[in-house]
Scaffold this motif. Structure first.
Motif, PDB file in Angstrom:
ATOM      1  N   VAL A 150       0.770  -1.076  -0.038  1.00 41.73           N
ATOM      2  CA  VAL A 150      -0.007   0.130  -0.071  1.00 41.73           C
ATOM      3  C   VAL A 150       0.953   1.116   0.064  1.00 41.73           C
ATOM      4  N   LYS A 151       1.966   1.185   0.952  1.00 41.90           N
ATOM      5  CA  LYS A 151       2.687   2.445   0.665  1.00 41.90           C
ATOM      6  C   LYS A 151       3.490   2.785  -0.359  1.00 41.90           C
ATOM      7  N   ASN A 152       3.950   1.442  -1.010  1.00 38.90           N
ATOM      8  CA  ASN A 152       4.802   1.827  -2.164  1.00 38.90           C
ATOM      9  C   ASN A 152       3.985   2.414  -3.138  1.00 38.90           C
ATOM     10  N   VAL A 153       2.906   1.955  -3.397  1.00 40.47           N
ATOM     11  CA  VAL A 153       1.827   2.259  -4.605  1.00 40.47           C
ATOM     12  C   VAL A 153       1.671   3.786  -4.216  1.00 40.47           C
ATOM     13  N   VAL A 154       1.525   4.030  -3.208  1.00 42.31           N
ATOM     14  CA  VAL A 154       0.716   5.355  -2.680  1.00 42.31           C
ATOM     15  C   VAL A 154       2.034   6.500  -3.067  1.00 42.31           C
ATOM     16  N   THR A 155       3.038   6.123  -2.420  1.00 40.05           N
ATOM     17  CA  THR A 155       4.163   7.096  -2.362  1.00 40.05           C
ATOM     18  C   THR A 155       4.917   7.253  -3.846  1.00 40.05           C
ATOM     19  N   ASN A 156       4.587   6.295  -4.794  1.00 37.94           N
ATOM     20  CA  ASN A 156       4.892   6.298  -6.191  1.00 37.94           C
ATOM     21  C   ASN A 156       3.600   6.895  -7.055  1.00 37.94           C
ATOM     22  N   GLY A 157       2.630   7.495  -6.294  1.00 35.36           N
ATOM     23  CA  GLY A 157       1.927   8.162  -6.978  1.00 35.36           C
ATOM     24  C   GLY A 157       0.542   7.394  -7.380  1.00 35.36           C
ATOM     25  N   GLY A 158       0.416   6.306  -6.961  1.00 33.07           N
ATOM     26  CA  GLY A 158      -0.897   5.348  -7.478  1.00 33.07           C
ATOM     27  C   GLY A 158      -1.826   5.742  -6.521  1.00 33.07           C
ATOM     28  N   ILE A 159      -3.065   4.951  -6.731  1.00 33.26           N
ATOM     29  CA  ILE A 159      -4.297   4.913  -6.038  1.00 33.26           C
ATOM     30  C   ILE A 159      -4.386   3.747  -5.236  1.00 33.26           C
ATOM     31  N   ILE A 160      -5.081   3.598  -3.965  1.00 35.52           N
ATOM     32  CA  ILE A 160      -5.307   2.267  -3.055  1.00 35.52           C
ATOM     33  C   ILE A 160      -6.375   2.874  -2.467  1.00 35.52           C
ATOM     34  N   PHE A 161      -7.659   1.976  -2.695  1.00 40.78           N
ATOM     35  CA  PHE A 161      -8.754   2.133  -2.283  1.00 40.78           C
ATOM     36  C   PHE A 161      -9.336   0.811  -1.549  1.00 40.78           C
ATOM     37  N   TYR A 162     -10.203   1.040  -0.461  1.00 38.99           N
ATOM     38  CA  TYR A 162     -10.593  -0.220   0.228  1.00 38.99           C
ATOM     39  C   TYR A 162     -11.708  -0.708  -0.953  1.00 38.99           C
ATOM     40  N   ALA A 163     -11.580  -2.157  -0.977  1.00 37.95           N
ATOM     41  CA  ALA A 163     -12.672  -2.755  -1.671  1.00 37.95           C
ATOM     42  C   ALA A 163     -13.466  -3.383  -0.732  1.00 37.95           C
ATOM     43  N   HIS A 164     -14.754  -3.629  -1.113  1.00 41.41           N
ATOM     44  CA  HIS A 164     -15.495  -4.615  -0.019  1.00 41.41           C
ATOM     45  C   HIS A 164     -15.569  -4.050   1.159  1.00 41.41           C
ATOM     46  N   SER A 165     -16.250  -2.969   1.526  1.00 42.46           N
ATOM     47  CA  SER A 165     -16.183  -2.375   2.560  1.00 42.46           C
ATOM     48  C   SER A 165     -16.984  -3.037   4.004  1.00 42.46           C
ATOM     49  N   GLU A 166     -17.578  -4.135   3.436  1.00 43.04           N
ATOM     50  CA  GLU A 166     -18.268  -4.818   4.301  1.00 43.04           C
ATOM     51  C   GLU A 166     -17.301  -5.683   5.109  1.00 43.04           C
ATOM     52  N   GLU A 167     -16.087  -5.988   4.542  1.00 44.75           N
ATOM     53  CA  GLU A 167     -15.067  -6.648   5.155  1.00 44.75           C
ATOM     54  C   GLU A 167     -14.198  -6.339   6.080  1.00 44.75           C
ATOM     55  N   GLU A 168     -13.457  -7.204   6.658  1.00 50.22           N
ATOM     56  CA  GLU A 168     -12.427  -6.543   7.574  1.00 50.22           C
ATOM     57  C   GLU A 168     -11.261  -5.922   7.076  1.00 50.22           C
ATOM     58  N   HIS A 169     -10.926  -4.759   7.542  1.00 51.49           N
ATOM     59  CA  HIS A 169      -9.695  -4.104   7.026  1.00 51.49           C
ATOM     60  C   HIS A 169      -8.780  -3.619   8.083  1.00 51.49           C
ATOM     61  N   ASN A 170      -7.701  -3.020   7.790  1.00 49.52           N
ATOM     62  CA  ASN A 170      -6.924  -2.390   8.674  1.00 49.52           C
ATOM     63  C   ASN A 170      -7.253  -0.941   8.474  1.00 49.52           C
ATOM     64  N   TRP A 171      -8.468  -0.576   8.901  1.00 48.68           N
ATOM     65  CA  TRP A 171      -9.046   0.728   8.594  1.00 48.68           C
ATOM     66  C   TRP A 171      -8.219   2.107   9.055  1.00 48.68           C
ATOM     67  N   ASP A 172      -7.181   1.956   9.927  1.00 46.25           N
ATOM     68  CA  ASP A 172      -6.178   3.013  10.396  1.00 46.25           C
ATOM     69  C   ASP A 172      -5.122   3.249   9.565  1.00 46.25           C
ATOM     70  N   ASN A 173      -4.995   2.417   8.377  1.00 44.03           N
ATOM     71  CA  ASN A 173      -3.634   2.661   7.584  1.00 44.03           C
ATOM     72  C   ASN A 173      -3.807   3.997   6.999  1.00 44.03           C
ATOM     73  N   PRO A 174      -3.107   4.865   7.052  1.00 45.29           N
ATOM     74  CA  PRO A 174      -3.267   6.078   6.538  1.00 45.29           C
ATOM     75  C   PRO A 174      -3.136   6.269   5.013  1.00 45.29           C
ATOM     76  N   TYR A 175      -2.398   5.178   4.381  1.00 47.30           N
ATOM     77  CA  TYR A 175      -2.196   5.380   3.057  1.00 47.30           C
ATOM     78  C   TYR A 175      -3.383   5.095   2.349  1.00 47.30           C
ATOM     79  N   PHE A 176      -4.339   4.366   2.677  1.00 45.28           N
ATOM     80  CA  PHE A 176      -5.606   4.269   1.897  1.00 45.28           C
ATOM     81  C   PHE A 176      -6.328   5.304   1.770  1.00 45.28           C
ATOM     82  N   GLN A 177      -6.626   5.773   0.673  1.00 41.10           N
ATOM     83  CA  GLN A 177      -7.446   7.233  -0.016  1.00 41.10           C
ATOM     84  C   GLN A 177      -8.644   7.306  -0.003  1.00 41.10           C
ATOM     85  N   GLY A 178      -9.246   5.984  -0.179  1.00 38.88           N
ATOM     86  CA  GLY A 178     -10.576   5.852  -0.340  1.00 38.88           C
ATOM     87  C   GLY A 178     -11.277   4.615   0.057  1.00 38.88           C
TER      88      GLY A 178
END
Ligand code: ZN
Length: 433
Positions: A150-178
């Protein structure tokens, strides 16, 4: 005597079969002949009330499908000849694909990439619960720790969004943009399939859009979660079509003249000889070679059910991606009505636009909020997850100028069809700080 018994037995069996069929299809038949024609008429009457609103910004609004699958995914066979005509019919300007990765090393771009008949396609991946578009040449190593990817993609200018918000995620990861605030696949999870399938059999040809909308439930928990996250940090909300065009039964001729049957999730069911027993079911091959099709989740119906409206300056990957990251978008359930022209913005004391949906604006630059819509409905202004104002019915405009305080302001528009309010538009927030 025996003849008579056999005759009555047959009549009994046929009667029983008829009763079972009527029982199975009663709801579907009722929809086909009563509910859907009425709903369809009301939707058309609603759409006929369209008035082009004043443009509050010089930017353009592009309709897009985010989170969609093509043949590159193990569970889809979608090719350009399936995807592009569907996108054109649904008025889609761009598609950001999210194909399932094939292995632990994922090379992007791959597959489709660029403009196809005017439709912009950008490749990406869905894996480990997220949608990612690196936007540049990238090799993603999935064996590396998830948070590092996640960090690598975002720091290189890419996009990371959470998919399937009904599932478990690390919601505190600040790199997720959406995050997905609506996903067709998420919505279908609580449905029982038998009535849905019966419905598609009875109404799938004439009223596919309404047969599809049977799955719709307002995603109350997900929206509340989105509001809660937004109170801590900015997180963009978007709609996922999650289209695979794979909940189908199809058949086509193989090169050796035999017939291949393909079922749900792109699983091959069987390969058989063409004979008098099956030939009557087949039509001339379509542009993709299918000679039999029973389709539910078509690209067109999915693209049309829920659409992202992205506000950007040009239809190009850098411009669209930039707007996605900033949250300059709203979503609308487009089969109910096209929301192009809709806009939610903040205005300053001089009455000039100081920010649009997705923007962060300083409090001294916000005197009021304004919304314009091409179709009438009820506007609901939400601050920090709480509805603070509901407009009257059937409005094309909404202005709110109570003393504005700091907070996260988003807007929902609900429309009345068949006597009931249903959500039509969800905007990203204007963040007043
Ligand atoms: Zn998916």
């Amino acid at each position: 005597m025996i003849k008579k018994i056999v005759k009555y037995f047959f009549i009994f069996v046929l009667g029983l079969l008829l009763v079972v069929l009527v029982f199975l299809f009663s709801a579907g038949l009722w929809h086909r002949w009563v509910t859907y024609p009425r709903f369809d008429k009301q939707v058309k009457a609603f759409q006929d009330r369209r008035k082009e609103p004043e443009a509050l910004t010089a930017l353009h609004t592009y309709r897009g499908a985010l989170h969609a699958h093509s043949y590159w995914s193990h569970d889809s066979r979608g090719r350009l000849s399936d995807i592009i005509p569907a996108a054109k019919k649904a008025g889609i300007d761009f598609i950001f694909l999210t194909d399932h990765a094939h292995g632990d090393k994922d090379t992007i771009p791959r597959g489709y990439h660029g403009y196809y008949d005017g439709v912009l396609i950008e490749p990406g991946t869905e894996r480990e619960g997220y949608c990612t578009w690196p936007l540049d040449s990238a090799v993603i190593d999935w064996t590396v720790k998830k948070d590092t990817v996640v960090k690598n993609v975002v720091t290189n200018g890419g996009i990371i969004f959470y998919a399937h918000s009904e599932e478990e995620h690390n919601w505190d990861n600040p790199y997720f943009q959406g995050m997905e605030i609506y996903n067709i696949h998420t919505d279908i999870k609580d449905e029982s399939l038998r009535p849905l399938i019966c419905n598609f059999i009875t109404s799938g040809t004439k009223y596919k859009e309404w047969a599809m909308r049977e799955i719709f439930d307002e995603q109350v928990d997900i929206l509340a979660h989105w509001d809660a996250l937004n109170s801590k940090r900015k997180i963009v909300g978007f709609a996922a079509v999650d289209a695979h065009e794979n909940q189908n039964i199809r058949a086509r001729y193989l090169e050796d003249g035999r017939v291949e049957w393909v079922g749900p999730d792109n699983h091959a069911i069987d390969t058989v000889e063409a004979s008098i027993w099956n030939r009557w079911m087949f039509h001339a091959p379509d542009e993709n070679g299918w000679i039999f099709k029973f389709m539910t989740d078509t690209y067109q119906a999915s693209f049309n059910m829920v659409t992202n409206y992205v506000v950007a300056d040009t239809l190009s990957v850098p411009s669209i991606a930039n707007s996605l990251k900033k949250g300059n978008l709203f979503i609308a359930f487009k089969s109910l009505g096209d929301a192009k022209g809709f806009m939610f913005c903040s205005k300053n004391a001089e009455g000039k636009v100081s920010g649009i949906l997705g923007d962060s604006v300083r409090i001294d630059n916000v005197k009021s909020f304004q919304v314009v819509s091409p179709l009438p409905g009820q506007f609901r202004l939400i601050r920090d997850g709480k509805v603070i104002n509901v407009s009257a019915d059937d409005q094309y405009q909404f202005t709110w100028s109570e003393p504005v305080r700091k907070g996260v302001y988003r807007l929902e528009m609900h429309i009345k069809i068949d006597g009931k309010y249903i959500p039509w538009v969800y905007t990203n927030p204007v963040y007043v700080y």
